[in-house]
Design an enzyme around this catalytic site. Structure first.
Site, PDB file in Angstrom:
ATOM      1  N   HIS A   1       0.016   3.020  -0.657  1.00 46.00           N
ATOM      2  CA  HIS A   1       1.288   3.393  -1.287  1.00 46.00           C
ATOM      3  C   HIS A   1       2.470   2.589  -0.797  1.00 46.00           C
ATOM      4  CE1 HIS A   1      -0.123   7.077  -3.346  1.00 46.00           C
ATOM      5  NE2 HIS A   1      -0.945   7.179  -2.321  1.00 46.00           N
TER       6      HIS A   1
ATOM      7  N   LYS B   1      16.413   9.788  -4.751  1.00 46.81           N
ATOM      8  CA  LYS B   1      15.201   9.344  -4.057  1.00 46.81           C
ATOM      9  C   LYS B   1      15.512   9.336  -2.567  1.00 46.81           C
ATOM     10  CE  LYS B   1      15.530   5.510  -6.575  1.00 46.81           C
ATOM     11  NZ  LYS B   1      14.197   5.319  -7.115  1.00 46.81           N
ATOM     12  N   ARG B   2      14.462   9.197  -1.735  1.00 45.21           N
ATOM     13  CA  ARG B   2      14.717   9.056  -0.302  1.00 45.21           C
ATOM     14  C   ARG B   2      15.678   7.897  -0.057  1.00 45.21           C
ATOM     15  NH1 ARG B   2      11.643  12.301   3.477  1.00 45.21           N
ATOM     16  NH2 ARG B   2      12.467  10.918   5.082  1.00 45.21           N
TER      17      ARG B   2
ATOM     18  N   LYS C   1      15.561   0.673  -1.094  1.00 45.16           N
ATOM     19  CA  LYS C   1      15.908   1.335  -2.361  1.00 45.16           C
ATOM     20  C   LYS C   1      17.362   1.058  -2.753  1.00 45.16           C
ATOM     21  CE  LYS C   1      12.576   5.098  -1.522  1.00 45.16           C
ATOM     22  NZ  LYS C   1      11.611   5.110  -2.640  1.00 45.16           N
TER      23      LYS C   1
ATOM     24  N   THR D   1       8.043   6.983  -9.139  1.00 45.88           N
ATOM     25  CA  THR D   1       7.590   7.938 -10.150  1.00 45.88           C
ATOM     26  C   THR D   1       8.803   8.625 -10.777  1.00 45.88           C
ATOM     27  OG1 THR D   1       7.195   9.444  -8.297  1.00 45.88           O
ATOM     28  CG2 THR D   1       5.266   8.423  -9.312  1.00 45.88           C
TER      29      THR D   1
ATOM     30  N   LYS E   1       9.884   9.760 -14.817  1.00 48.78           N
ATOM     31  CA  LYS E   1      10.456  11.040 -15.247  1.00 48.78           C
ATOM     32  C   LYS E   1      11.723  10.810 -16.056  1.00 48.78           C
ATOM     33  CE  LYS E   1       8.523  12.831 -11.018  1.00 48.78           C
ATOM     34  NZ  LYS E   1       8.771  12.991  -9.573  1.00 48.78           N
TER      35      LYS E   1
HETATM   36  C1  26V Z   1       6.876   5.271   4.948  1.00 50.87           C
HETATM   37  C2  26V Z   1       7.630   4.804   6.005  1.00 50.87           C
HETATM   38  C3  26V Z   1       7.241   5.201   7.364  1.00 50.87           C
HETATM   39  C4  26V Z   1       7.877   4.364   8.443  1.00 50.87           C
HETATM   40  C5  26V Z   1       9.298   3.994   8.163  1.00 50.87           C
HETATM   41  C6  26V Z   1       9.546   3.424   6.828  1.00 50.87           C
HETATM   42  C7  26V Z   1       8.715   3.997   5.755  1.00 50.87           C
HETATM   43  C8  26V Z   1       9.042   3.717   4.458  1.00 50.87           C
HETATM   44  C9  26V Z   1       8.301   4.190   3.417  1.00 50.87           C
HETATM   45  C10 26V Z   1       7.220   4.965   3.665  1.00 50.87           C
HETATM   46  C11 26V Z   1       6.492   5.450   2.463  1.00 50.87           C
HETATM   47  C12 26V Z   1       5.122   5.892   2.709  1.00 50.87           C
HETATM   48  C13 26V Z   1       4.303   5.963   1.491  1.00 50.87           C
HETATM   49  C14 26V Z   1       5.012   6.429   0.262  1.00 50.87           C
HETATM   50  O1  26V Z   1       5.544   7.514   0.176  1.00 50.87           O
HETATM   51  N1  26V Z   1       4.987   5.580  -0.744  1.00 50.87           N
HETATM   52  C15 26V Z   1       5.505   5.893  -2.063  1.00 50.87           C
HETATM   53  O2  26V Z   1       4.404   6.331  -2.830  1.00 50.87           O
HETATM   54  C16 26V Z   1       4.769   6.656  -4.155  1.00 50.87           C
HETATM   55  C17 26V Z   1       3.529   7.192  -4.838  1.00 50.87           C
HETATM   56  O3  26V Z   1       2.585   6.200  -4.974  1.00 50.87           O
HETATM   57  C18 26V Z   1       5.342   5.441  -4.851  1.00 50.87           C
HETATM   58  O4  26V Z   1       5.737   5.811  -6.145  1.00 50.87           O
HETATM   59  C19 26V Z   1       6.513   4.876  -4.077  1.00 50.87           C
HETATM   60  O5  26V Z   1       6.952   3.673  -4.665  1.00 50.87           O
HETATM   61  C20 26V Z   1       6.121   4.640  -2.644  1.00 50.87           C
HETATM   62  O6  26V Z   1       7.246   4.276  -1.859  1.00 50.87           O
END
Ligand code: 26V
Length: 793
Positions: free
Chosen positions: A349, A528-529, A534, A636, A640
């Protein structure tokens, strides 16, 4: 099967016999619980039937292992899927209760951080709608994602406690408990290897039924809760050590106490790894117990069991399955490895380097001493079979969970076409060369039941009136709206739906947040986060530049715009928290300016969650999807918005690329560098400075921030942000600014022509059917799981 009484009867019976109230004395929560139980009874019938059908057919089962399930509220989902909306509303009205108020009484189950967790929730709903026998496995966190509020514009986090109110949806399963061990030592006698953990906790199952469209099928979300094996130390109690007597229980419970907000802090890493093993170990025990009862022969496992790893968080499933099959069940190592690979598949992801899981080998070896041995053996076996391999699962004294997951999986997938291509060319290039058929794409989707039928009833009614109701579980049917999009009278109705939704949102914001806006403004939404990639700061820079331009020339015929933001920053991510504060500070100044007031408002709504998204998405005019190209795996929210008739202003990133292909380039406001251009531009010396010098609007916006225009009491407050943008600007905010500004002015012009805008919006709805998570799940079933639907079987 027992015949259930009418919904009205059911609700009144539960009010009386489950909660001991009559209608006169019931409080809102009693009503919410009684309605929930009445709906749950109906779901339970579908659920038990589905379970029987799965056993009877001996069908293959899918297991979705995820540390996060961001499910939000469940009552409306159940009511919508069982088509009980009108009936429930009428019964409540009869007793003077407001349907919406009863729904809103339910706390959000926020057992996830963002996209990854919400995707898991949409997938569960689609798996049930499609009748694919499946279980979701996760953790029953006592505290979900923190609650967010603002103090002087700053994010403040407070603990979330969704279980404090009564919760209607789970069934505790005290008979389903497994021991999960940590630490200890490994005993090797010839070929026989045994792990003797030093510490053990118990995982107890809690089941939530997940019902699909029209109640044709229901699957189970099984969440594990931590408890002590010996919860109470009587000896210590009898010696007067009352706190000590309860300590084993308190310690064991910490394992499922809280969801990790994805941040990078060292502290608590051990607990996170324990959580990951806790989930995985309990889930695999459960899967194997079920398989054993029904089939027995372990060599049939890949034919009957598909295990999907939602990111690398449950990646320990690989070595754990090998350990159980080899160490405990006595299969030869190579056979155990092959069987495990036949069952497992892995979804990636994110390609952000800081988000790729890697554990220090000392911690890993201490907590899971047998698993680290098995990882080395798996790695060595893989290296021997692929002599050209350079990389390893073990590097820099770390265990690389991405590499491990790839090797242990028979299929690995990305979540959008672009993301999957980048997986092949970057992070997994070597493994892709060695296993060219392993990586496949499954572009994400969203469930249309929650994200259209439930959250946007006005639009859903217009669609059903126009093309019938088959679209609800066959979203491609939305293309049948295309002739309507050419019809001016129909477009007026479409526009009226959007306008009514905007009025609802405006009223709600006034009531709950004291934010007063004109519903005729363009509602421009970024939710979004918070993350630098982003680029919420790109949005606020453009907002500040726009404010300055309007002040220069208030009579220039500006398109009135509301800039709406919502989202949480990880507690330890200080840069992201500064961006929130900057948006709030800028909003205070801009909103107080009488010159620009008719044309520009800014609001950051606190505590973004699934329920808030359900309010905002139907009322949005414009969807902000402005990440640095190559960084957003899919997105996602973008889907929406498009589905609900908000065209995108966005980069060629993640699923934006596919959204633009589907809705048409003329209905999408494209700007910015491509992923390839981004990779090149990073190497251009002083790229940020060049961009700033070339664009006086950007220069002025940065100056205003740096000189304290939005923080006069503390002029240096945003030097971290301005210094970053004027210096490294890794996410290329400055380099994309000018083109973003241009795209936004095109948005202004398009919105000013109301019929043109309605056409673009409606076209987005008509062409977004492909982004149903039903389509995504069909893809997983066919390409990865080899699983079949049992509806009609
Ligand atoms: C995790 C972390 C952890 C360490 C610090 C920075 C950081 C930044 C992002 C993440 C995201 C972890 C995985 C995640 O949530 N990915 C999201 O998954 C969605 C479903 O597939 C996708 O639509 C998003 O684009 C993606 O960011």
């Amino acid at each position: 099967m027992t015949k259930l009484p009418s919904l009205r009867e059911s609700i009144l019976q539960h009010l009386r016999y489950s909660f001991g109230k009559d209608p006169e004395h019931a409080i809102l929560e009693d009503w919410r619980m009684a309605v929930s139980y009445a709906v749950r009874d109906r779901i339970t019938d579908a659920w038990i039937n589905a379970t029987h059908r799965t056993y009877d057919t001996g069908a293959k089962r899918v297991y979705y292992l995820s540390m996060e399930f961001l499910i939000g509220r469940l009552l409306e989902d159940g009511i919508v899927n069982l088509e009980l909306v009108d009936e429930a509303r009428a019964v409540l009205a009869e007793f003077g209760k407001d349907y919406q108020a009863v729904l809103a009484d339910e706390p959000d189950a926020a057992l996830g951080n963002g996209g990854l967790g919400r995707l898991a929730a949409c997938f569960l709903e689609s798996l049930s709608t499609l009748g694919c026998p499946a279980h979701g496995y996760g953790i029953r966190y006592e505290h979900g994602l923190f609650r967010q509020s603002f103090v002087d514009g700053r994010q403040v986090e407070m603990p979330e406690h969704w279980l404090e109110q009564r919760h209607a949806w789970e069934f505790e399963r005290p008979e389903v408990r497994y021991r999960v061990g940590f630490g200890g030592h490994v005993d090797t006698r010839g070929e026989t290897v045994r792990w003797y953990p030093a510490e053990e906790v118990e995982a107890e199952a809690f089941d939530t039924p997940v019902v699909g469209w029209k109640g044709r099928w229901a699957n189970t979300l099984r969440l594990w809760s931590g408890r002590a094996i010996h919860p109470f130390d009587l000896d210590r109690f009898n010696h007067g050590d009352y706190a000590g007597a309860a300590q084993p229980e308190a310690l064991a419970r910490t394992i499922s106490r809280v969801l990790y907000p994805d941040d990078t802090t060292e502290q608590g890493k051990e607990l996170r790894l324990k959580q990951e093993y806790f989930l995985t170990c309990a889930a695999l025990r459960d899967i194997l117990r079920r398989f054993n009862n029904q089939f027995g022969d372990l060599r049939k496992l890949p034919a009957k069991v598909a295990i999907q790893l939602n990111d690398t968080h449950p990646a320990i499933a690989g070595p754990e399955l090998v350990r159980v099959l080899h160490d405990e069940r006595g299969l030869p190592f190579d056979d155990a490895l092959e069987i495990a690979q036949g069952c497992l598949s892995y979804t990636n992801h994110t390609l952000l380097p800081e988000a790729l899981e890697a554990w220090d080998e000392s911690l890993f070896g201490r907590l899971l001493p047998r698993h680290i041995q098995l990882i080395d053996r798996i790695d060595a076996t893989h290296a021997a079979r692929n002599p050209s391999r350079q990389q390893s699962m073990r590097a820099d004294h770390q265990v690389k969970m991405g590499q491990l997951s790839f090797v242990m999986a028979h299929k690995v997938n990305g979540v959008s076409a672009l993301h999957t291509d980048l997986m092949k060319s970057t992070v997994f290039s070597e493994l892709h060369r060695l296993h060219p058929d392993r990586i496949v794409n499954q572009t994400n989707g969203v469930t249309p039941r929650r994200w259209l039928l439930g959250c946007n009833p006005r639009l859903a009614s217009l669609i059903t009136e126009s093309i019938g109701e088959a679209w609800v579980d066959d979203l491609d049917q939305l293309t049948r709206l295309e002739p309507n999009v050419q019809d001016a009278a129909w477009l007026d109705r479409y526009a009226q739906v959007k306008r009514d939704n905007k009025v609802d949102l405006a009223n709600w914001m006034a009531r709950h947040h004291g934010v007063h806006v004109d519903p005729d403004m363009l509602f421009d939404v970024q939710i979004k986060r918070l993350h630098e990639y982003k680029r919420q700061h790109l949005n606020i820079l453009e907002t500040i530049a726009l404010w300055s331009e309007i002040r220069d020339n208030p009579e220039a015929g500006w398109t009135p715009r509301l800039k709406l933001f919502a989202g949480k920053a990880a507690p330890g991510y200080f840069f992201a928290k500064d961006i929130i504060r900057l948006i709030n500070d800028a909003a205070a100044v801009i909103n107080a300016d009488p010159v620009t007031a008719p044309y520009l408002k800014v609001a950051f709504l606190p505590n973004y969650n699934v329920s808030l998204a359900e309010r905002l998405v139907p009322a949005a005019d414009l969807s902000e999807q402005i990440s640095t190209a190559g960084k957003e795996a899919s997105g996602t929210g973008n889907m929406k918005f498009a589905l609900n008739g908000a065209p995108t202003v966005g980069t060629l990133d993640g699923a934006n690329v596919e959204i633009r292909e589907h809705v048409g380039a003329e209905n999408f406001f494209l700007f910015g560098m491509t992923a390839e251009e981004v990779m090149e531009r990073r190497h251009v010396d002083g790229h940020a400075w060049r961009a700033i010098e070339a664009d006086p609007r950007l220069r002025r916006a940065l100056d205003l921030i740096r000189d304290g225009r939005f923080s006069p009491q503390d002029p240096g407050r945003y030097h971290g942000i301005t210094g970053n943008l004027e210096g490294p600007d890794y996410f290329l905010v400055c380099s994309d600014f000018t083109d973003y500004w241009r795209a936004q002015r095109e948005v202004d012009a398009a919105f000013a022509d109301r019929s043109r805008w309605s056409r673009m919006a409606a076209w987005n709805t008509a062409r977004s059917g492909w982004f149903s998570s039903d389509r995504t799940i069909r893809g997983y079933m066919a390409d990865i799981w080899n699983a079949q639907s049992l509806i009609g079987a």
